[in-house]
Enzyme design. Sequence first.
Site, PDB file in Angstrom:
ATOM      1  N   HIS A 107     -22.412  49.385 -16.458  1.00 42.75           N
ATOM      2  CA  HIS A 107     -23.650  49.860 -17.081  1.00 42.75           C
ATOM      3  C   HIS A 107     -24.376  50.860 -16.175  1.00 42.75           C
ATOM      4  O   HIS A 107     -25.569  50.729 -15.878  1.00 42.75           O
ATOM      5  CB  HIS A 107     -24.583  48.689 -17.415  1.00 42.75           C
ATOM      6  CG  HIS A 107     -25.537  49.011 -18.547  1.00 42.75           C
ATOM      7  ND1 HIS A 107     -25.974  48.062 -19.431  1.00 42.75           N
ATOM      8  CD2 HIS A 107     -26.130  50.180 -18.918  1.00 42.75           C
ATOM      9  CE1 HIS A 107     -26.812  48.632 -20.303  1.00 42.75           C
ATOM     10  NE2 HIS A 107     -26.920  49.916 -20.002  1.00 42.75           N
ATOM     11  N   ARG A 123     -24.787  50.454 -26.356  1.00 43.04           N
ATOM     12  CA  ARG A 123     -25.178  49.072 -26.089  1.00 43.04           C
ATOM     13  C   ARG A 123     -23.973  48.174 -26.340  1.00 43.04           C
ATOM     14  O   ARG A 123     -23.158  48.426 -27.227  1.00 43.04           O
ATOM     15  CB  ARG A 123     -26.345  48.647 -26.988  1.00 43.04           C
ATOM     16  CG  ARG A 123     -27.699  49.216 -26.555  1.00 43.04           C
ATOM     17  CD  ARG A 123     -28.153  48.560 -25.265  1.00 43.04           C
ATOM     18  NE  ARG A 123     -29.443  49.035 -24.808  1.00 43.04           N
ATOM     19  CZ  ARG A 123     -29.617  50.029 -23.949  1.00 43.04           C
ATOM     20  NH1 ARG A 123     -28.573  50.706 -23.493  1.00 43.04           N
ATOM     21  NH2 ARG A 123     -30.829  50.357 -23.545  1.00 43.04           N
TER      22      ARG A 123
END
Length: 313
Positions: free
Chosen positions: A276, A228
């Site tokens: 991502h 993250r």
Amino acid sequence: MSLLLAIQGWDRSAWADRLRRLAPDRTIRVWPDDEDLAGIRYALCWKPPEGLLARLPDLEVIFSLGAGVDALLGDPELPGKPLVRIVDPDLTGRMTEWVVLQVLMHHRMQRRYDESQRAKQWAPLDQPPAAAVGVGIMGLGVLGRAAAKALRSLGFKVSGWSASPKEIPDIACFHGTDGLVPFLTETDILVVLLPLTPDTEAMIDYGLLSGLRRTNHMGGAVLINAGRGRLQVEEDILRALADGILAAASLDVFAEEPLPPSSPFWTHQKVTVTPHVAADSDPDTICREILRQIANYEAGRPLENVVDRQRGY
């Protein structure tokens, strides 16, 4: 038997079409198009607006459409219903592919060969065996274990760190505060696959990076983060790169996404950026898995992969 899709940042209609095709006997409702929230037993979510799920009077189970649940847990009004995260072999395989790709790229010095190609220079580099390189995995859940086993099969010296004790065959496992320093000292390439919790937020800072081993053929330590964005202190990564603590970094996640055009990561010669996508999973696979879980739940069987809210994953 209504299901609600509560999605931001993805194509809602495409997900709704998949669910209607896979579950024609169920009513699929889509936020914000459906204003009537009564009768919804299951919510399938990706970054829903805060407070939305608290407005569902008949809600029984919340399903995350991604591996991470930090956005849901950040909702101060999140109902106390079971929260289920995705554990999907397809997602795990894709994450393993990305991690192995990045580790090999740095170990085999591919970016330096790219520079030689552009300069039309035939410049072989000394190449040590994988066994001489320490790869450390932070986070030994399903994703971390799979990546660790794949890298070990290639011959790397793999170790792992987690908050609580873990055991993986042929992998040296460290845990807790006391295990962090010895883990870092034998790590040349650090792979971060931690969940985002209050304890791990901003954990990847200058002090932690300074503990990595830097005497290697790559010219310094390497950071790889596909966990993250808020795990990392981005200013500290840039400082570590400038100071020679880090020789390179591969980053798939960022504190702000999409990554703003003004970010120095875009043009940094030592940084590889991906948007991502390390563990993009097949939506059909995710929908089938959630529908399987719902069928088991309605048959009286326990839900799988329920999040421990105290731990954050």
